[in-house]
Design a protein around this motif. Structure first.
Motif, mmCIF file in Angstrom:
data_model
loop_
_atom_site.group_PDB
_atom_site.id
_atom_site.type_symbol
_atom_site.label_atom_id
_atom_site.label_comp_id
_atom_site.label_asym_id
_atom_site.label_seq_id
_atom_site.Cartn_x
_atom_site.Cartn_y
_atom_site.Cartn_z
ATOM 1 N N TYR A 1 0.833 -1.208 0.000
ATOM 2 C CA TYR A 1 0.000 0.000 0.000
ATOM 3 C C TYR A 1 0.871 1.263 0.000
ATOM 4 C CZ TYR A 1 -4.053 2.966 0.527
ATOM 5 O OH TYR A 1 -5.021 3.903 0.282
ATOM 6 N N ALA A 2 1.994 1.203 0.686
ATOM 7 C CA ALA A 2 2.911 2.352 0.702
ATOM 8 C C ALA A 2 3.404 2.652 -0.711
ATOM 9 C CB ALA A 2 4.089 2.066 1.632
ATOM 10 N N VAL A 3 3.654 1.601 -1.499
ATOM 11 C CA VAL A 3 4.085 1.782 -2.896
ATOM 12 C C VAL A 3 2.935 2.354 -3.730
ATOM 13 C CG1 VAL A 3 4.927 0.615 -4.977
ATOM 14 C CG2 VAL A 3 5.770 -0.095 -2.731
ATOM 15 N N LEU A 4 1.709 1.839 -3.517
ATOM 16 C CA LEU A 4 0.549 2.347 -4.265
ATOM 17 C C LEU A 4 0.342 3.838 -3.988
ATOM 18 C CD1 LEU A 4 -2.169 -0.496 -3.971
ATOM 19 C CD2 LEU A 4 -0.205 -0.310 -5.512
ATOM 20 N N GLU A 5 0.468 4.235 -2.729
ATOM 21 C CA GLU A 5 0.325 5.664 -2.374
ATOM 22 C C GLU A 5 1.391 6.514 -3.061
ATOM 23 O OE1 GLU A 5 -1.709 6.476 1.904
ATOM 24 O OE2 GLU A 5 0.362 5.795 1.965
ATOM 25 N N LYS A 6 2.609 6.046 -2.991
ATOM 26 C CA LYS A 6 3.731 6.784 -3.599
ATOM 27 C C LYS A 6 3.523 6.932 -5.103
ATOM 28 C CE LYS A 6 8.586 6.015 -4.719
ATOM 29 N NZ LYS A 6 9.667 5.012 -4.687
ATOM 30 N N TYR A 7 3.167 5.828 -5.771
ATOM 31 C CA TYR A 7 2.936 5.862 -7.214
ATOM 32 C C TYR A 7 1.755 6.765 -7.571
ATOM 33 C CZ TYR A 7 6.182 2.008 -8.396
ATOM 34 O OH TYR A 7 7.287 1.231 -8.626
ATOM 35 N N THR A 8 0.683 6.696 -6.770
ATOM 36 C CA THR A 8 -0.516 7.500 -7.045
ATOM 37 C C THR A 8 -0.198 8.991 -7.008
ATOM 38 O OG1 THR A 8 -1.998 5.778 -6.207
ATOM 39 C CG2 THR A 8 -2.862 8.025 -6.254
ATOM 40 N N HIS A 9 0.529 9.433 -5.991
ATOM 41 C CA HIS A 9 0.896 10.853 -5.898
ATOM 42 C C HIS A 9 1.827 11.263 -7.036
ATOM 43 C CE1 HIS A 9 -1.068 12.207 -2.240
ATOM 44 N NE2 HIS A 9 -0.702 11.094 -1.625
ATOM 45 N N ALA A 10 2.771 10.390 -7.394
ATOM 46 C CA ALA A 10 3.714 10.708 -8.479
ATOM 47 C C ALA A 10 2.996 10.826 -9.821
ATOM 48 C CB ALA A 10 4.804 9.638 -8.551
ATOM 49 N N LEU A 11 2.053 9.906 -10.074
ATOM 50 C CA LEU A 11 1.287 9.945 -11.327
ATOM 51 C C LEU A 11 0.398 11.176 -11.406
ATOM 52 C CD1 LEU A 11 0.313 6.168 -11.478
ATOM 53 C CD2 LEU A 11 1.676 7.359 -13.203
ATOM 54 N N PHE A 12 -0.237 11.515 -10.286
ATOM 55 C CA PHE A 12 -1.129 12.679 -10.266
ATOM 56 C C PHE A 12 -0.334 13.972 -10.488
ATOM 57 C CE2 PHE A 12 -3.928 15.847 -8.121
ATOM 58 C CZ PHE A 12 -5.044 15.668 -8.910
ATOM 59 N N GLU A 13 0.851 14.032 -9.907
ATOM 60 C CA GLU A 13 1.702 15.209 -10.099
ATOM 61 C C GLU A 13 2.102 15.348 -11.566
ATOM 62 O OE1 GLU A 13 5.989 16.978 -8.522
ATOM 63 O OE2 GLU A 13 5.006 15.393 -7.364
ATOM 64 N N LYS A 14 2.494 14.230 -12.184
ATOM 65 C CA LYS A 14 2.881 14.245 -13.595
ATOM 66 C C LYS A 14 1.673 14.562 -14.490
ATOM 67 C CE LYS A 14 5.572 13.249 -17.206
ATOM 68 N NZ LYS A 14 6.757 14.040 -17.584
ATOM 69 N N GLY A 15 0.528 13.928 -14.201
ATOM 70 C CA GLY A 15 -0.679 14.182 -14.977
ATOM 71 C C GLY A 15 -1.133 15.624 -14.872
ATOM 72 N N SER A 16 -1.011 16.205 -13.672
ATOM 73 C CA SER A 16 -1.397 17.607 -13.458
ATOM 74 C C SER A 16 -0.494 18.543 -14.259
ATOM 75 C CB SER A 16 -1.325 17.958 -11.973
ATOM 76 O OG SER A 16 -2.227 17.173 -11.228
ATOM 77 N N GLN A 17 0.802 18.233 -14.252
ATOM 78 C CA GLN A 17 1.769 19.051 -14.995
ATOM 79 C C GLN A 17 1.471 18.998 -16.501
ATOM 80 O OE1 GLN A 17 5.877 17.599 -14.660
ATOM 81 N NE2 GLN A 17 6.186 18.279 -16.758
ATOM 82 N N MET A 18 1.195 17.791 -17.014
ATOM 83 C CA MET A 18 0.895 17.650 -18.444
ATOM 84 C C MET A 18 -0.409 18.347 -18.805
ATOM 85 S SD MET A 18 2.131 13.709 -19.141
ATOM 86 C CE MET A 18 1.989 13.805 -20.938
ATOM 87 N N ALA A 19 -1.393 18.292 -17.912
ATOM 88 C CA ALA A 19 -2.664 18.982 -18.157
ATOM 89 C C ALA A 19 -2.470 20.495 -18.173
ATOM 90 C CB ALA A 19 -3.681 18.587 -17.083
ATOM 91 N N ASN A 20 -1.690 21.000 -17.207
ATOM 92 C CA ASN A 20 -1.450 22.447 -17.120
ATOM 93 C C ASN A 20 -0.792 22.978 -18.387
ATOM 94 O OD1 ASN A 20 -2.516 22.503 -14.560
ATOM 95 N ND2 ASN A 20 -0.550 22.432 -13.505
ATOM 96 N N GLU A 21 0.099 22.162 -18.975
ATOM 97 C CA GLU A 21 0.770 22.582 -20.208
ATOM 98 C C GLU A 21 -0.212 22.742 -21.364
ATOM 99 O OE1 GLU A 21 3.637 19.490 -20.711
ATOM 100 O OE2 GLU A 21 4.967 20.248 -19.123
ATOM 101 N N LYS A 22 -1.374 22.102 -21.250
ATOM 102 C CA LYS A 22 -2.398 22.174 -22.305
ATOM 103 C C LYS A 22 -3.574 23.077 -21.893
ATOM 104 C CE LYS A 22 -0.491 19.187 -25.184
ATOM 105 N NZ LYS A 22 0.798 19.025 -24.529
#
Length: 311
Positions: free
Chosen positions: A170-191
């Motif tokens: 679960y600790a890995v799932l949490e870490k991955y979830t936050h990392a993906l959301f940060e990357k997805g947010s950055q890519m969305a902001n660029e558009k």
């Protein structure tokens, strides 16, 4: 109205199983999956009667783009995308939770908050928030992954107490979830978009945790337009968004919320066409690419051939 894939019923050499999800048809082999993104659409965990032209292509191609773009931060299941509606990848054992992450108070969370709840999935929210406000920080609000029927909200504490996921995983799932959301947010902001909320699913291939299914599509995510967001919030007006929420709102206004005894309203051709156009709009907005409609002649045969050639 263009041709659309409601379902597929293929039989492949070496196939050991088949699973029909709300949207995807999954062909199961010893160590791999071939996943067809159909044109089915679901809302409130119910598959609606009419398919949406090009929806499967939109979902599959957005997911392919974002899975590739995030593969350096989170490993994923994909090995090939041989057709606009097909993805082939590693056969993982899925975790029985969906990792929903929210940066804004919208959708289901906003409805719960409006009903007076200040604790969602074990996460406390402050008083005084308005619908679509940015949250103090992104929060993870997991749901159970139901084989049938409705996914249910669940807290991290319950997931661990019931042994659904181990504390280490679960600790890995949490870490991955936050990392993906940060990357997805950055890519969305660029558009010029805001990634409001989304969900991720994970599974294990051997001892490795992989990102599975789709990511950052209109079926799994909600986007607002960044331009005008602040002004609309200050005026208390609805946000202009790219997501499936407009389908849910249409169903609600026609007396359907997926509750027992309710009948799914018939969607007119004009609304089916509008949904298709909205999905294409999101594809072009979030990817920055022009959407090229695949030919719909012999669509099922072409899908079958693409899978056969990649087994």
């Amino acid at each position: 109205m263009s041709a659309a894939i409601t379902e597929t019923k293929f039989q492949f050499p070496g196939q050991i199983g088949f699973y029909k999800g709300k949207v995807r048809d999954v062909y199961i082999f010893k160590d791999k999956l071939a996943v067809v993104a159909s044109d089915r659409i679901s809302a409130f965990d119910v598959v609606l009667p009419r398919p949406i032209p090009y929806k499967g292509q939109v979902l599959n191609q957005i997911a392919a783009k974002f899975l590739q773009a995030t593969s350096d931060i989170v490993p994923n299941w994909v090995t090939s995308v041989p057709h606009p509606q097909v993805t082939i990848g590693k056969k993982c054992i899925p975790f029985k939770v969906e990792m929903v992450i929210r940066g804004y108070l919208a959708g289901h969370a906003a409805r719960e908050y409006k009903a007076g709840k200040r604790m969602i999935c074990g996460v406390s929210l402050p008083d005084g928030l308005n619908e679509n406000d940015k949250l103090p920080r992104p929060i993870i609000t997991p749901t159970t992954k139901a084989s049938e029927g409705h996914d249910e909200d669940i807290s991290k504490e319950d997931i661990l107490a019931k042994g659904i996921v181990s504390p280490e995983d679960y600790a890995v799932l949490e870490k991955y979830t936050h990392a993906l959301f940060e990357k997805g947010s950055q890519m969305a902001n660029e558009k010029g978009l805001i990634l409001v909320d989304t969900k991720y699913e994970f599974g294990k291939f051997g001892d490795e945790i992989l990102l599975i299914d789709e990511i950052h599509t209109p079926d799994s995510s909600r986007y607002f337009y960044a331009d005008g967001y602040k002004d609309l919030q200050e005026k208390g007006l609805p946000q202009k968004q790219l997501s499936k929420e407009f389908v849910r709102q249409w169903l609600i206004s026609n007396g359907f919320q997926g509750k027992e005894g309710q009948k799914v309203p018939e969607m007119p051709d004009s609304f089916v066409q509008e949904i298709s156009e909205r999905y294409i709009e999101l594809f072009e907005k979030i990817t920055g690419d022009k959407f090229v409609k695949q030919g719909t002649e012999n669509l099922e045969k072409n899908i079958e051939k693409a899978i056969l050639n990649n087994l």
